[in-house]
Design an enzyme around this catalytic site. Structure first.
Site, PDB file in Angstrom:
ATOM      1  N   HIS A   4     -44.688  23.312   8.031  1.00 18.91           N
ATOM      2  CA  HIS A   4     -44.914  21.867   8.078  1.00 18.91           C
ATOM      3  C   HIS A   4     -46.124  21.525   8.956  1.00 18.91           C
ATOM      4  CE1 HIS A   4     -43.403  18.263   6.401  1.00 18.91           C
ATOM      5  NE2 HIS A   4     -42.668  17.836   7.404  1.00 18.91           N
ATOM      6  N   ASN A  51     -42.224  11.129  10.448  1.00 14.71           N
ATOM      7  CA  ASN A  51     -41.981   9.923   9.656  1.00 14.71           C
ATOM      8  C   ASN A  51     -42.565   8.660  10.286  1.00 14.71           C
ATOM      9  OD1 ASN A  51     -40.172   9.666  11.719  1.00 14.71           O
ATOM     10  ND2 ASN A  51     -38.373   9.343  10.436  1.00 14.71           N
ATOM     11  N   ASP A  76     -49.052  19.964   4.256  1.00 16.01           N
ATOM     12  CA  ASP A  76     -48.383  21.023   3.507  1.00 16.01           C
ATOM     13  C   ASP A  76     -47.916  20.465   2.167  1.00 16.01           C
ATOM     14  OD1 ASP A  76     -45.024  20.614   4.330  1.00 16.01           O
ATOM     15  OD2 ASP A  76     -46.577  19.539   5.415  1.00 16.01           O
ATOM     16  N   ASN A  97     -42.568  13.070   4.392  1.00 13.74           N
ATOM     17  CA  ASN A  97     -42.353  11.923   5.277  1.00 13.74           C
ATOM     18  C   ASN A  97     -43.626  11.444   5.976  1.00 13.74           C
ATOM     19  OD1 ASN A  97     -39.634  11.690   4.668  1.00 13.74           O
ATOM     20  ND2 ASN A  97     -39.032  13.091   6.286  1.00 13.74           N
TER      21      ASN A  97
END
Length: 174
Positions: A4, A51, A76, A97
Site C-alpha cells: 500500500h 482515507n 498501488d 481509499n
C-alpha cells in the site's frame, strides 16, 4: 514496506535521484521540493490516514493555487500485474481509499501513476495482500521498478505520459 506504500516509495526514489530538498512537515504531511528537468515539483506524502489523504492534498493545492491538472497521484493498483506501471487521467477509485478521498475533496480528473501490485485471487485475501510486505523474492523487481519510475520521471514532469510508460517498460524488460 508494504504494498500500500509503493506510491510513497516511488516518491522517495524520485526525491533521491533528482536531489530534492529536505523533508518538511506541511499540509498534514511530509513535503519535499525540487526540480525534475526544468519543472519545479512538490512531492507530498500525506501523514493522515489513507482515507483522509484528500484533505492533505487539498491543503497543498489551495496554498499553491494549483488546478487539478497539476496533480499526479502515485498509488498501488490491484488490477495491474505486479511491477507494471500505467498512467491514466481521471477515472474511478477502484476501492482505493486514498483515491476516494482525493476525489471527494478535489474531483476525479487528476493524473494517476498506477503501480501494479497484482490481485491475490480471492476478495477475502485483498486486505492482507495490500497491507502485506513485499517478499524477499520481489525485492530486485521492486528496486528495478522504482528506479525506472524515478529515472523516467522527467517525461511525467513534461506531460508525456506515453513516453514515460514506454521508457519505464523498456527499462524493466532487461
Amino acid at each position: 514496506m508494504h504494498r500500500h506504500n509503493v506510491g510513497f516509495m516511488a516518491m522517495d526514489v524520485i526525491a533521491e535521484m533528482h536531489d530534492f530538498g529536505p523533508v518538511q512537515k506541511k499540509f498534514s504531511g511530509w513535503v519535499q521540493e525540487g526540480r525534475i528537468g526544468n519543472t519545479k515539483v512538490l512531492l507530498l506524502k500525506p501523514a493522515t490516514f489513507m482515507n483522509e489523504s484528500g484533505r492533505s492534498v487539498g491543503e497543498a493545492m489551495r496554498f499553491y493555487k494549483l488546478e487539478l491538472d497539476a496533480l499526479t497521484v502515485f498509488h498501488d493498483e490491484l488490477d495491474l500485474a505486479p511491477f507494471k506501471v500505467k498512467v491514466k487521467q481521471g477515472g474511478g477509485t477502484a476501492g482505493h481509499n486514498g483515491l476516494r478521498s482525493i476525489d471527494k475533496h478535489l474531483g476525479a480528473d487528476f493524473r494517476r501513476v498506477r503501480i501494479g501490485i497484482g490481485h491475490p485471487g480471492h476478495k477475502h485475501r485483498v486486505t492482507g495482500h495490500v497491507l502485506g510486505n513485499y517478499a524477499k523474492a520481489e525485492q530486485d523487481d521492486l528496486v528495478a521498478m522504482l528506479g525506472a519510475i524515478a529515472a523516467e520521471a522527467e517525461w511525467l514532469a513534461r506531460g508525456d505520459d506515453p513516453r514515460f510508460m514506454s521508457d519505464v517498460a523498456l527499462r524493466l524488460q532487461g
